[in-house]
Write an enzyme that holds these catalytic residues in place. Structure first.
Site, PDB file in Angstrom:
ATOM      1  N   ALA A  42     -45.742 -39.069  41.429  1.00  0.00           N
ATOM      2  CA  ALA A  42     -45.068 -38.224  42.723  1.00  0.00           C
ATOM      3  C   ALA A  42     -43.523 -38.012  42.470  1.00  0.00           C
ATOM      4  O   ALA A  42     -42.831 -38.702  41.737  1.00  0.00           O
ATOM      5  CB  ALA A  42     -45.162 -39.015  43.704  1.00  0.00           C
TER       6      ALA A  42
ATOM      7  N   GLU B 168     -53.242 -41.868  38.672  1.00  0.00           N
ATOM      8  CA  GLU B 168     -54.011 -41.977  39.908  1.00  0.00           C
ATOM      9  C   GLU B 168     -54.922 -40.908  40.015  1.00  0.00           C
ATOM     10  O   GLU B 168     -56.275 -41.079  40.206  1.00  0.00           O
ATOM     11  CB  GLU B 168     -53.189 -42.504  40.900  1.00  0.00           C
ATOM     12  CG  GLU B 168     -52.651 -43.777  40.883  1.00  0.00           C
ATOM     13  CD  GLU B 168     -51.861 -44.271  42.319  1.00  0.00           C
ATOM     14  OE1 GLU B 168     -52.088 -45.003  42.944  1.00  0.00           O
ATOM     15  OE2 GLU B 168     -50.694 -43.692  42.468  1.00  0.00           O
TER      16      GLU B 168
ATOM     17  N   GLY C 188     -48.677 -41.455  40.380  1.00  0.00           N
ATOM     18  CA  GLY C 188     -49.671 -40.905  40.925  1.00  0.00           C
ATOM     19  C   GLY C 188     -50.514 -39.808  39.937  1.00  0.00           C
ATOM     20  O   GLY C 188     -51.664 -39.357  40.334  1.00  0.00           O
TER      21      GLY C 188
ATOM     22  N   GLU D 100     -44.610 -47.748  39.345  1.00  0.00           N
ATOM     23  CA  GLU D 100     -44.090 -47.911  40.490  1.00  0.00           C
ATOM     24  C   GLU D 100     -43.387 -49.077  41.123  1.00  0.00           C
ATOM     25  O   GLU D 100     -42.563 -49.115  41.613  1.00  0.00           O
ATOM     26  CB  GLU D 100     -45.326 -47.833  41.534  1.00  0.00           C
ATOM     27  CG  GLU D 100     -45.957 -46.274  41.614  1.00  0.00           C
ATOM     28  CD  GLU D 100     -47.072 -46.275  40.627  1.00  0.00           C
ATOM     29  OE1 GLU D 100     -47.946 -45.477  41.239  1.00  0.00           O
ATOM     30  OE2 GLU D 100     -47.180 -47.082  39.800  1.00  0.00           O
TER      31      GLU D 100
END
Length: 330
Positions: free
Chosen positions: A135, A184, A181, A204
């Site tokens: 992200a 993910e 992300g 993260e």
């Protein structure tokens, strides 16, 4: 865009069907029933006169690029039947994920959802440095009420989960970083193929947060709880070969053969029976989310539906006559 609760908006359907074909269908209905309701709108006639026929001409209600490429702001959708490529297109930012990119990804999947010309979808990053580095952390700047952050995060999760629910096989083609992300998103895909120079991880924790788009749930299923906790709680990156060793990726290939290997794998999948592939994907993805007895019932239900398809008949006949089956998704 008028969606009416359909997978696509009516304008997207018109572009896919062809504006000229829409006019032909309306003219036939008007000729048959003599209702003014079926008279083609002058705008449609004008669009055809201007050569705006939809996807096949490159422009209709929406604009499309050359060779089946649909233009978005932060992704590229390129159709090469029976394959489609979704390219995360922010190479200057290592294809970091934004709200715009996730909305466009969701829309691209909707466009491909029931496109019978496409049997396999490949997601990759633009450039040769990253699939996606995660992200865009600049989106975290400034105060945001916990409730609204929760709502925004759920939207992000839904876009990623749509890959898991997508009715066709999806491959994550990883060349470079797949972090946070980005990883993910790859976890939600059915297969992950990485170059030997790639690095993967959930970093993260180093930002004082945790994975928020499925990492705590999907990583466990691939590598087990102990290894998932290690990757998430330490935040370490791992090389592609280590990712292959622990079951995080399906294949590791040399960088120079990357696209050929991905395309070859995808084309093998595309030769399979589309309906049975959908049922198999759903039985695996969702049957494992329930008690074994219920999962077995779901498997039996999908099996009984697959047996009654024309593809199943074709598969049996091809086996008996010692030829390659030609599955049509019927």
């Amino acid at each position: 865009k008028l969606g009416l609760g359909w997978p696509k908006g009516v304008f997207e359907y018109a572009d896919e069907f062809g504006i000229d074909q829409v006019i032909n269908a309306l003219n036939q209905l008007h000729s048959r029933f003599n209702y003014d309701l079926f008279k083609p709108d002058p705008l449609l006639t004008q669009m055809v006169q201007e050569g705006k026929l939809g996807q096949k001409s490159g422009k209709g209600f929406y604009e499309y690029g050359a060779a089946g490429a649909v233009e978005f702001k932060e992704i590229i959708l390129r159709k090469e039947p029976p394959l489609a490529w979704i390219i995360l297109n922010r190479p200057q930012r290592l294809n970091s994920l934004t709200a715009t990119m996730m909305e466009e990804l969701s829309r691209a999947l909707d466009m491909l959802w029931d496109d019978r010309d496409v049997r396999v979808v490949i997601i990759r990053g633009a450039g040769d440095r990253a699939f996606s580095a995660g992200a865009d952390v600049t989106s975290f700047s400034g105060p945001l009420h916990t409730y609204y952050f929760f709502i925004n995060n759920r939207k992000f999760q839904e876009a990623v989960s749509k890959i898991e629910r997508f009715p066709k096989p999806v491959i994550a083609a990883i060349d470079g970083y797949a972090l946070g992300g980005g990883l993910e998103m790859a976890l939600a895909c059915d297969f992950r193929i990485a170059t030997d120079k790639s690095e993967l991880g959930q970093p993260e924790i180093g930002l004082g947060i945790l994975p928020g788009a499925g990492g705590t749930q999907r990583l466990i299923k691939l590598v087990g709880m102990a290894k998932a906790k290690e990757l998430i709680m330490l935040g370490d990156r791992i090389k592609a070969e280590e990712a292959y060793r622990i079951g995080l990726v399906n294949k590791v290939v040399p960088k120079e053969k990357f696209e050929d290997e991905v395309r070859s794998f995808a084309l093998r999948l595309a030769q399979g029976p589309p309906i049975a592939l959908t049922y198999a994907k759903y039985a695996i993805n969702f049957g494992t989310q329930m008690p074994v007895d219920l999962g077995l019932m779901l498997e039996a239900a999908f099996f009984s539906m697959a047996v009654n398809t024309k593809d199943a008949q074709e598969g049996v006949m091809a086996f008996l006559t010692r030829r390659r089956a030609e599955f049509k998704g019927e």
